[in-house]
Design a protein around this motif. Structure first.
Motif, PDB file in Angstrom:
ATOM      1  N   PHE A 135      -9.416   5.536   9.735  1.00  0.00           N
ATOM      2  CA  PHE A 135      -9.118   6.443   8.633  1.00  0.00           C
ATOM      3  C   PHE A 135      -7.670   6.270   8.173  1.00  0.00           C
ATOM      4  O   PHE A 135      -7.399   6.135   6.976  1.00  0.00           O
ATOM      5  CB  PHE A 135      -9.370   7.895   9.045  1.00  0.00           C
ATOM      6  N   ASP A 136      -6.736   6.280   9.133  1.00  0.00           N
ATOM      7  CA  ASP A 136      -5.319   6.138   8.784  1.00  0.00           C
ATOM      8  C   ASP A 136      -5.036   4.806   8.107  1.00  0.00           C
ATOM      9  O   ASP A 136      -4.267   4.735   7.141  1.00  0.00           O
ATOM     10  CB  ASP A 136      -4.436   6.288  10.028  1.00  0.00           C
ATOM     11  N   ARG A 137      -5.648   3.740   8.605  1.00  0.00           N
ATOM     12  CA  ARG A 137      -5.432   2.411   8.013  1.00  0.00           C
ATOM     13  C   ARG A 137      -5.975   2.368   6.586  1.00  0.00           C
ATOM     14  O   ARG A 137      -5.356   1.785   5.706  1.00  0.00           O
ATOM     15  CB  ARG A 137      -6.094   1.354   8.886  1.00  0.00           C
ATOM     16  N   GLN A 138      -7.134   3.001   6.346  1.00  0.00           N
ATOM     17  CA  GLN A 138      -7.692   3.036   4.991  1.00  0.00           C
ATOM     18  C   GLN A 138      -6.764   3.795   4.043  1.00  0.00           C
ATOM     19  O   GLN A 138      -6.524   3.368   2.916  1.00  0.00           O
ATOM     20  CB  GLN A 138      -9.088   3.684   4.998  1.00  0.00           C
ATOM     21  N   GLN A 139      -6.225   4.913   4.504  1.00  0.00           N
ATOM     22  CA  GLN A 139      -5.306   5.689   3.673  1.00  0.00           C
ATOM     23  C   GLN A 139      -4.041   4.892   3.369  1.00  0.00           C
ATOM     24  O   GLN A 139      -3.526   4.917   2.249  1.00  0.00           O
ATOM     25  CB  GLN A 139      -4.946   7.021   4.348  1.00  0.00           C
ATOM     26  N   GLN A 140      -3.537   4.172   4.364  1.00  0.00           N
ATOM     27  CA  GLN A 140      -2.346   3.341   4.168  1.00  0.00           C
ATOM     28  C   GLN A 140      -2.633   2.210   3.182  1.00  0.00           C
ATOM     29  O   GLN A 140      -1.808   1.902   2.325  1.00  0.00           O
ATOM     30  CB  GLN A 140      -1.854   2.763   5.503  1.00  0.00           C
ATOM     31  N   GLN A 141      -3.823   1.612   3.286  1.00  0.00           N
ATOM     32  CA  GLN A 141      -4.190   0.546   2.350  1.00  0.00           C
ATOM     33  C   GLN A 141      -4.214   1.070   0.920  1.00  0.00           C
ATOM     34  O   GLN A 141      -3.705   0.424   0.012  1.00  0.00           O
ATOM     35  CB  GLN A 141      -5.555  -0.040   2.705  1.00  0.00           C
ATOM     36  N   GLU A 142      -4.797   2.237   0.723  1.00  0.00           N
ATOM     37  CA  GLU A 142      -4.867   2.814  -0.614  1.00  0.00           C
ATOM     38  C   GLU A 142      -3.469   3.091  -1.163  1.00  0.00           C
ATOM     39  O   GLU A 142      -3.194   2.844  -2.338  1.00  0.00           O
ATOM     40  CB  GLU A 142      -5.726   4.072  -0.605  1.00  0.00           C
ATOM     41  N   ALA A 143      -2.581   3.580  -0.326  1.00  0.00           N
ATOM     42  CA  ALA A 143      -1.204   3.833  -0.747  1.00  0.00           C
ATOM     43  C   ALA A 143      -0.495   2.519  -1.086  1.00  0.00           C
ATOM     44  O   ALA A 143       0.232   2.434  -2.091  1.00  0.00           O
ATOM     45  CB  ALA A 143      -0.439   4.579   0.343  1.00  0.00           C
ATOM     46  N   ASP A 144      -0.715   1.501  -0.275  1.00  0.00           N
ATOM     47  CA  ASP A 144      -0.097   0.200  -0.530  1.00  0.00           C
ATOM     48  C   ASP A 144      -0.638  -0.434  -1.808  1.00  0.00           C
ATOM     49  O   ASP A 144       0.115  -1.045  -2.572  1.00  0.00           O
ATOM     50  CB  ASP A 144      -0.311  -0.744   0.660  1.00  0.00           C
ATOM     51  N   GLU A 145      -1.944  -0.297  -2.043  1.00  0.00           N
ATOM     52  CA  GLU A 145      -2.528  -0.820  -3.282  1.00  0.00           C
ATOM     53  C   GLU A 145      -1.931  -0.110  -4.494  1.00  0.00           C
ATOM     54  O   GLU A 145      -1.642  -0.744  -5.514  1.00  0.00           O
ATOM     55  CB  GLU A 145      -4.046  -0.649  -3.278  1.00  0.00           C
ATOM     56  N   LEU A 146      -1.747   1.189  -4.399  1.00  0.00           N
ATOM     57  CA  LEU A 146      -1.144   1.947  -5.488  1.00  0.00           C
ATOM     58  C   LEU A 146       0.275   1.444  -5.763  1.00  0.00           C
ATOM     59  O   LEU A 146       0.668   1.263  -6.920  1.00  0.00           O
ATOM     60  CB  LEU A 146      -1.130   3.434  -5.168  1.00  0.00           C
ATOM     61  N   ALA A 147       1.025   1.189  -4.705  1.00  0.00           N
ATOM     62  CA  ALA A 147       2.387   0.672  -4.870  1.00  0.00           C
ATOM     63  C   ALA A 147       2.377  -0.689  -5.563  1.00  0.00           C
ATOM     64  O   ALA A 147       3.211  -0.957  -6.443  1.00  0.00           O
ATOM     65  CB  ALA A 147       3.087   0.578  -3.515  1.00  0.00           C
ATOM     66  N   VAL A 148       1.419  -1.542  -5.212  1.00  0.00           N
ATOM     67  CA  VAL A 148       1.312  -2.864  -5.851  1.00  0.00           C
ATOM     68  C   VAL A 148       0.968  -2.692  -7.328  1.00  0.00           C
ATOM     69  O   VAL A 148       1.564  -3.342  -8.196  1.00  0.00           O
ATOM     70  CB  VAL A 148       0.265  -3.746  -5.132  1.00  0.00           C
ATOM     71  N   ARG A 149       0.031  -1.809  -7.626  1.00  0.00           N
ATOM     72  CA  ARG A 149      -0.353  -1.580  -9.034  1.00  0.00           C
ATOM     73  C   ARG A 149       0.832  -1.077  -9.860  1.00  0.00           C
ATOM     74  O   ARG A 149       1.054  -1.521 -10.986  1.00  0.00           O
ATOM     75  CB  ARG A 149      -1.507  -0.590  -9.108  1.00  0.00           C
ATOM     76  N   LYS A 150       1.593  -0.142  -9.300  1.00  0.00           N
ATOM     77  CA  LYS A 150       2.768   0.382 -10.015  1.00  0.00           C
ATOM     78  C   LYS A 150       3.791  -0.730 -10.257  1.00  0.00           C
ATOM     79  O   LYS A 150       4.355  -0.835 -11.342  1.00  0.00           O
ATOM     80  CB  LYS A 150       3.411   1.528  -9.226  1.00  0.00           C
ATOM     81  N   LYS A 151       4.034  -1.538  -9.240  1.00  0.00           N
ATOM     82  CA  LYS A 151       4.991  -2.636  -9.345  1.00  0.00           C
ATOM     83  C   LYS A 151       4.578  -3.603 -10.460  1.00  0.00           C
ATOM     84  O   LYS A 151       5.391  -3.975 -11.314  1.00  0.00           O
ATOM     85  CB  LYS A 151       5.064  -3.380  -8.006  1.00  0.00           C
TER      86      LYS A 151
END
Length: 132
Positions: free
Chosen positions: A90-106
């Motif tokens: 669960f934690d890894r999935q949440q971290q992945q989603e946050a990291d993907e969001l950061a990539v999209r913003k960048k």
């Protein structure tokens, strides 16, 4: 020794096939985005390298979570995940989603350096589409 060499060769081929499939999928998705953006050639020439890097970064973000899910797939399929494994997944999935969001913003910010704001928005939206 011979069995060991054959096993290594088979593993290398399997890894290569997976990489080729991923590359083919990425290429199809990139072509989908470029086709639907309807950009002139000069803009497309500037935009394509950014788009390639975007997909490479997204793939890198997803890689760790995918490996973890593969590690626990048998236990998950059998319904035998421990509480700690569930928490970790669960934690890894949440971290992945946050990291993907950061990539999209960048990349949204980078896309706006060669595209209009509307085009950058459309590009990010198209990047998130499911392409078969």
């Amino acid at each position: 020794m011979r069995k060991y060499i054959i096993a290594l060769a088979l593993l290398a081929m399997a890894g290569s096939a997976t990489l080729q499939a991923q590359t083919a999928k990425q290429t199809a998705h990139i072509n989908y985005v470029l086709k639907n953006m309807k950009l002139d050639n000069a803009t497309k020439t500037k935009f394509r390298p950014m788009l390639l890097r975007y997909y490479e970064d997204i793939a890198a973000v997803k890689k760790d979570n995918k490996e973890l899910k593969e590690k626990y797939r048998a236990a998950d399929d059998a319904g035998k995940l421990t509480d700690a494994q569930c928490d970790l997944l669960f934690d890894r999935q949440q971290q992945q989603e946050a990291d993907e969001l950061a990539v999209r913003k960048k990349y949204y910010a980078q896309f706006k350096t060669v595209l209009t704001v509307q085009q950058a928005y459309k590009a990010i939206r198209l990047c998130n589409d499911k392409v078969e």
